[in-house]
Design an enzyme around this catalytic site. Sequence first.
Site, PDB file in Angstrom:
ATOM      1  CE  LYS A  92      -3.865   0.279   2.386  1.00  0.00           C
ATOM      2  NZ  LYS A  92      -4.773   0.166   3.560  1.00  0.00           N
ATOM      3  CE1 TYR A 146      10.946  -1.888   0.020  1.00  0.00           C
ATOM      4  CE2 TYR A 146      12.666  -3.179  -1.028  1.00  0.00           C
ATOM      5  CZ  TYR A 146      12.251  -2.018  -0.416  1.00  0.00           C
ATOM      6  OH  TYR A 146      13.143  -0.985  -0.233  1.00  0.00           O
ATOM      7  CE  LYS A 150      10.380   1.198  -1.958  1.00  0.00           C
ATOM      8  NZ  LYS A 150      10.255   2.587  -1.492  1.00  0.00           N
TER       9      LYS A 150
END
Length: 312
Positions: A92, A146, A150
């Site tokens: 999020k 992750y 990104k």
Amino acid sequence: MKTSIITGGAGFLGSHLADRLLGEGHRVIAIDNLITGNPRNIEHLSGEAHFDFVEQDVTEEIRIPGSVDHVYHMASPASPIDYLQIPIQTLKVGALGTHNALGLAKLKGAVMLLASTSEVYGDPLVHPQTEDYWGNVNPVGPRGCYDEAKRFAEAIAMAYHRHHGVQTRIVRIFNTYGPRMRLDDGRVVPAFIGQALEGRDLTVFGDGSQTRSFCYVADLIDGIFRLSQSDEVMPVNIGNPDEMTILQFAEQILKRMPCESEIVHKPLPEDDPKVRRPDISRARDLLDWQPEVSFDEGITQTIEFFREDREK
Ligand code: UDP
């Protein structure tokens, strides 16, 4: 006076960036929900006239009165242990948090700097990693939350740049270490130093032949500051190309911290990148940046920090 917003401003990198920007004469507003950040990292700034702290989750709309010159989006869990424990928040903040930071920058006509990561390269098949390498990421593995957050963050930053004309900057941050890391965040630098301080064995995952390249925090922050002041829209790697194996790193720690600890081997986590080293040609050419702090100097400072911190 310039105003800079730092999301994740109470985190390891965010708080060092706050120090740097205040030193440059900026007004700084740090935003953090303290999920992985720590108020102690910004305690020393509480009396600072040009520093404000807002406790907020940046996945909710960010409202800041007045003019803003720079938005530094640093908020995110960043250690494998953290993002395994809080994968949804990690996704999020990379997705919704980046959207909100871009929205704020668009509204204010500010430059938005995105803290991206070498994890966008995944377990890289190109070594050292150049910015034009697209990466080798497992979207459904444990690091996917992750890495893909990104990667999405980079994509939405570029969309805001191309579609809305927002001045975006993307820094791909490689392994960074220094004071204010959390001793229990699971990353290899605090993990080994903490183990040596307590006389526990150093836990090398796998055979320790995997490599990392460690950048001291002051160098990293200097690179980020230079990028934020430049016109460069495409991603720039910032990190230290001085590469070592994790086993060598463990030996370096034991050499500097004489103790009873020995090296023990634990299973290698799934999708753990086998190699990592930044190609920093772009940072050198565009920002006239390169790391200045040697491993010896940086690790000595870091060990000292953890030693003192433990006694507090
Ligand atoms: N690592 C290790 N022992 C530990 C923690 C990490 O051997 O107690 C290894 C990990 O498997 C990885 C490297 O050290 O190969 C760096 O891990 P870190 O969690 O610091 O960050 P990463 O670079 O993987 O994101």
